[in-house]
Design a protein around this motif. Structure first.
Motif, PDB file in Angstrom:
ATOM      1  N   SER A 356      -6.312   7.128  14.029  1.00  0.00           N
ATOM      2  CA  SER A 356      -5.292   7.553  12.742  1.00  0.00           C
ATOM      3  C   SER A 356      -5.684   8.705  12.093  1.00  0.00           C
ATOM      4  O   SER A 356      -6.882   8.960  11.870  1.00  0.00           O
ATOM      5  N   GLY A 357      -4.708   9.741  11.844  1.00  0.00           N
ATOM      6  CA  GLY A 357      -4.776  10.824  10.993  1.00  0.00           C
ATOM      7  C   GLY A 357      -4.355  10.387   9.485  1.00  0.00           C
ATOM      8  O   GLY A 357      -4.088   9.363   8.967  1.00  0.00           O
ATOM      9  N   PRO A 358      -4.472  11.601   8.659  1.00  0.00           N
ATOM     10  CA  PRO A 358      -4.084  11.312   7.227  1.00  0.00           C
ATOM     11  C   PRO A 358      -2.637  11.259   6.960  1.00  0.00           C
ATOM     12  O   PRO A 358      -2.536  10.762   5.811  1.00  0.00           O
ATOM     13  N   GLU A 359      -1.811  11.762   7.743  1.00  0.00           N
ATOM     14  CA  GLU A 359      -0.308  11.505   7.336  1.00  0.00           C
ATOM     15  C   GLU A 359       0.301  10.287   7.920  1.00  0.00           C
ATOM     16  O   GLU A 359      -0.189   9.679   8.833  1.00  0.00           O
ATOM     17  N   PRO A 360       1.299   9.925   7.266  1.00  0.00           N
ATOM     18  CA  PRO A 360       2.096   8.787   7.395  1.00  0.00           C
ATOM     19  C   PRO A 360       2.537   8.536   8.836  1.00  0.00           C
ATOM     20  O   PRO A 360       2.604   7.306   9.467  1.00  0.00           O
ATOM     21  N   ASP A 361       2.920   9.661   9.357  1.00  0.00           N
ATOM     22  CA  ASP A 361       3.322   9.659  11.021  1.00  0.00           C
ATOM     23  C   ASP A 361       2.144   9.833  11.891  1.00  0.00           C
ATOM     24  O   ASP A 361       2.427   9.713  13.077  1.00  0.00           O
ATOM     25  N   SER A 362       0.913   9.643  11.480  1.00  0.00           N
ATOM     26  CA  SER A 362      -0.287   9.950  12.157  1.00  0.00           C
ATOM     27  C   SER A 362      -1.210   8.441  12.313  1.00  0.00           C
ATOM     28  O   SER A 362      -2.235   8.496  12.916  1.00  0.00           O
ATOM     29  N   LEU A 363      -0.496   7.532  11.965  1.00  0.00           N
ATOM     30  CA  LEU A 363      -1.092   6.180  11.936  1.00  0.00           C
ATOM     31  C   LEU A 363      -1.181   5.767  13.553  1.00  0.00           C
ATOM     32  O   LEU A 363      -0.078   5.543  13.966  1.00  0.00           O
ATOM     33  N   GLY A 364      -2.250   5.172  13.768  1.00  0.00           N
ATOM     34  CA  GLY A 364      -2.586   4.705  15.015  1.00  0.00           C
ATOM     35  C   GLY A 364      -1.977   3.365  15.527  1.00  0.00           C
ATOM     36  O   GLY A 364      -2.326   3.032  16.893  1.00  0.00           O
ATOM     37  N   CYS A 365      -1.449   2.369  14.800  1.00  0.00           N
ATOM     38  CA  CYS A 365      -1.273   1.125  15.219  1.00  0.00           C
ATOM     39  C   CYS A 365       0.055   0.678  14.091  1.00  0.00           C
ATOM     40  O   CYS A 365       0.299   1.395  13.030  1.00  0.00           O
ATOM     41  N   LEU A 366       0.779  -0.378  14.666  1.00  0.00           N
ATOM     42  CA  LEU A 366       1.801  -1.034  13.564  1.00  0.00           C
ATOM     43  C   LEU A 366       1.013  -1.578  12.820  1.00  0.00           C
ATOM     44  O   LEU A 366       1.798  -1.803  11.574  1.00  0.00           O
ATOM     45  N   LEU A 367       0.043  -2.362  12.697  1.00  0.00           N
ATOM     46  CA  LEU A 367      -0.582  -2.776  11.377  1.00  0.00           C
ATOM     47  C   LEU A 367      -0.645  -1.819  10.423  1.00  0.00           C
ATOM     48  O   LEU A 367      -0.265  -2.150   9.184  1.00  0.00           O
ATOM     49  N   GLU A 368      -0.802  -0.324  10.637  1.00  0.00           N
ATOM     50  CA  GLU A 368      -0.857   0.579   9.552  1.00  0.00           C
ATOM     51  C   GLU A 368       0.590   0.873   9.364  1.00  0.00           C
ATOM     52  O   GLU A 368       1.045   1.243   8.226  1.00  0.00           O
ATOM     53  N   LEU A 369       1.248   1.158  10.275  1.00  0.00           N
ATOM     54  CA  LEU A 369       2.578   2.010  10.258  1.00  0.00           C
ATOM     55  C   LEU A 369       3.542   0.909   9.584  1.00  0.00           C
ATOM     56  O   LEU A 369       4.450   1.246   8.718  1.00  0.00           O
ATOM     57  N   THR A 370       3.491  -0.346   9.826  1.00  0.00           N
ATOM     58  CA  THR A 370       4.213  -1.228   8.921  1.00  0.00           C
ATOM     59  C   THR A 370       3.497  -2.032   7.894  1.00  0.00           C
ATOM     60  O   THR A 370       4.163  -2.871   7.317  1.00  0.00           O
ATOM     61  N   TRP A 371       2.102  -1.619   7.410  1.00  0.00           N
ATOM     62  CA  TRP A 371       1.408  -2.133   6.613  1.00  0.00           C
ATOM     63  C   TRP A 371       1.345  -3.802   6.626  1.00  0.00           C
ATOM     64  O   TRP A 371       1.871  -4.459   5.858  1.00  0.00           O
ATOM     65  N   ASN A 372       1.019  -4.257   7.758  1.00  0.00           N
ATOM     66  CA  ASN A 372       0.749  -5.457   8.436  1.00  0.00           C
ATOM     67  C   ASN A 372       1.924  -6.348   8.001  1.00  0.00           C
ATOM     68  O   ASN A 372       2.196  -7.640   7.826  1.00  0.00           O
ATOM     69  N   GLY A 373       3.299  -5.699   8.499  1.00  0.00           N
ATOM     70  CA  GLY A 373       4.602  -6.403   8.730  1.00  0.00           C
ATOM     71  C   GLY A 373       5.208  -6.416   7.359  1.00  0.00           C
ATOM     72  O   GLY A 373       6.390  -6.915   7.450  1.00  0.00           O
ATOM     73  N   THR A 374       4.714  -5.628   6.330  1.00  0.00           N
ATOM     74  CA  THR A 374       5.611  -5.685   5.049  1.00  0.00           C
ATOM     75  C   THR A 374       6.677  -4.666   4.876  1.00  0.00           C
ATOM     76  O   THR A 374       7.542  -4.578   3.917  1.00  0.00           O
TER      77      THR A 374
END
Length: 420
Positions: A356-374
């Motif tokens: 994962s990178g530092p930017e919102p669009d550089s996160l390397g999994c859905l856990l991070e991209l959706t903040w554990n489905g929230t």
């Protein structure tokens, strides 16, 4: 004059003469597997090149490593053999060398259109270890599960944390992944629910392919570790987050990970990546002496994740990251793996962990991209919190040179419904 091949290679092709990644393929469904390298839209059959006597260096001329059904024998030969092979192949494929270019019979046998071949696992993987080497990923996961006060445990900054994965369920790109079943976290006083995972995720990773190993009890020096790494592949370490959340305390990942791990078919060598080396992030605190490198480097590899939602024709980019974001380097990971005397063997696979990178669009999994489905992730008019049946996940990665690319192709897999 810049290095050019007599084979036409488009500027945006991942497989330029500067790359020449290794894989194993079948030219026909009933053919035996054999090693090859990718060049443009073709695979060069290394068994044919070997049988023609064109590997004539001191190490390779008497070796049958290119007549094997996997690359392990080549991996065991070590860096001098790899450099010899690369130099020979770049010379044979160059526009100024007549040996292959002007031999129509050998060209016909040795150059196979890539669209006609079946790619298989390029190595026999005896052991597989998965690290946890991205600081951004570690901080995000820690914040999600433990809160923002102390998201990263103190030991993370002192050593490359890892777990021992399951080599038997590593599959080649294009293999379908069956949704796993297992237990999830219970609600209140209810028993834990059992059934298909409801939080199926991808993990954007890369993995180092081990070359010569080490004897049991004899660690590898961190400053010599690069000589023990043949190359790198893309890797999707699929994760069932609900199964993982319930089982991982106190011994770490198990069934939430071992149902499937996908790798790309082409291994890009460290020699091909060397022009794209860059400084690794500054490490604070200073690592212990056995992890302190004279030169600490990563590689500038652009990484991208696309999801093609079930029933749709078009995929949607959800992540753009880069290998250079890793906190712990490949060589530190390998040296740490052996510091207790653990013996690595040719073909072992060392995953980096989610990049994962530092930017919102550089996160390397859905856990991070959706903040554990929230949160919902938008995809071509539909939304996802986690992967649904029929979704396809596609990774790509490449380095951009001056008028050429050094790339990995794709690493893809589609989710199938849980087995009954």
């Amino acid at each position: 004059m810049a290095l050019q091949s007599f084979i036409e290679v488009k500027p945006d092709s991942h497989f330029s003469i500067h790359n020449l990644p290794y894989g194993v393929f079948k030219p026909q469904p009933d053919s035996s597997p054999r090693p090859g390298v990718a060049i443009g839209d073709y695979v060069l059959d290394l068994s044919e090149i070997a049988k023609a006597g064109l590997f004539n260096g001191p190490i390779l001329k008497d070796s049958d490593c290119f007549l094997q059904p996997n690359l392990n024998k080549l991996l065991a030969l070590g860096k001098p053999a790899w450099k010899d092979a690369r130099a020979t192949l770049q010379r044979l494929l160059s526009s100024t060398e007549a040996t292959l270019r002007d031999n129509a019979n050998l060209r016909q046998k040795a150059l196979v259109p890539m669209g006609k071949v079946e790619m298989i696992l390029p190595i026999a993987i005896g052991d597989y270890t998965d690290f946890f080497s991205s600081m951004h990923h570690a901080k995000n996961c820690g914040t999600i599960f433990r809160g923002p006060q102390n998201p990263v445990p103190p030991n993370w900054f002192h050593l490359p944390i890892a777990y021992h994965g399951r080599a038997s369920s590593i599959v080649i790109s294009g293999t379908d992944i069956i949704r796993p079943r297992g237990q999830g976290p219970p609600s209140g006083n209810s028993p834990p629910p059992f059934g298909p995972s409801q939080k199926l995720d991808f993990e954007l990773e890369m993995a180092a392919v081990v070359g010569p190993g080490n004897e049991l009890g004899k660690p590898i020096d961190v400053n010599q570790a690069a000589d023990h790494i043949f190359g790198v592949v893309l890797m999707n370490d699929w994760s069932a987050r609900d199964i993982q959340a319930w089982e991982y305390v106190p011994l770490g990942p198990f069934l939430g990970k071992s149902f499937g791990t996908t790798i790309s078919p082409w291994i890009v060598t460290l020699d091909a990546l060397e022009p794209f080396a860059c400084d690794a992030p500054k490490q604070d605190p200073q690592p212990l002496p056995y992890l302190a490198e004279k030169i600490s480097k990563n590689y500038d590899i652009s990484l991208e994740v696309q999801i093609k939602p079930a029933g749709q024709q078009d995929s949607c980019v959800v992540t753009r990251s880069n290998f250079k974001h890793l906190y712990w380097t490949l060589t530190q990971q390998l040296a740490h793996h052996t510091i207790n005397g653990c013996n690595l063997r040719p073909g072992d696979l060392l995953g980096t962990g989610t990049i994962s990178g530092p930017e919102p669009d550089s996160l390397g999994c859905l856990l991070e991209l959706t903040w554990n489905g929230t949160k919902q992730l938008s995809l071509n008019g539909t939304t996802r919190k986690f992967l649904e049946d029929g979704d396809e996940v596609i990774f790509t990665g490449f380095c951009k040179g001056n008028g050429y690319c050094v790339g990995f192709g794709t690493c893809s897999g589609k989710i199938l419904p849980s087995a009954p």
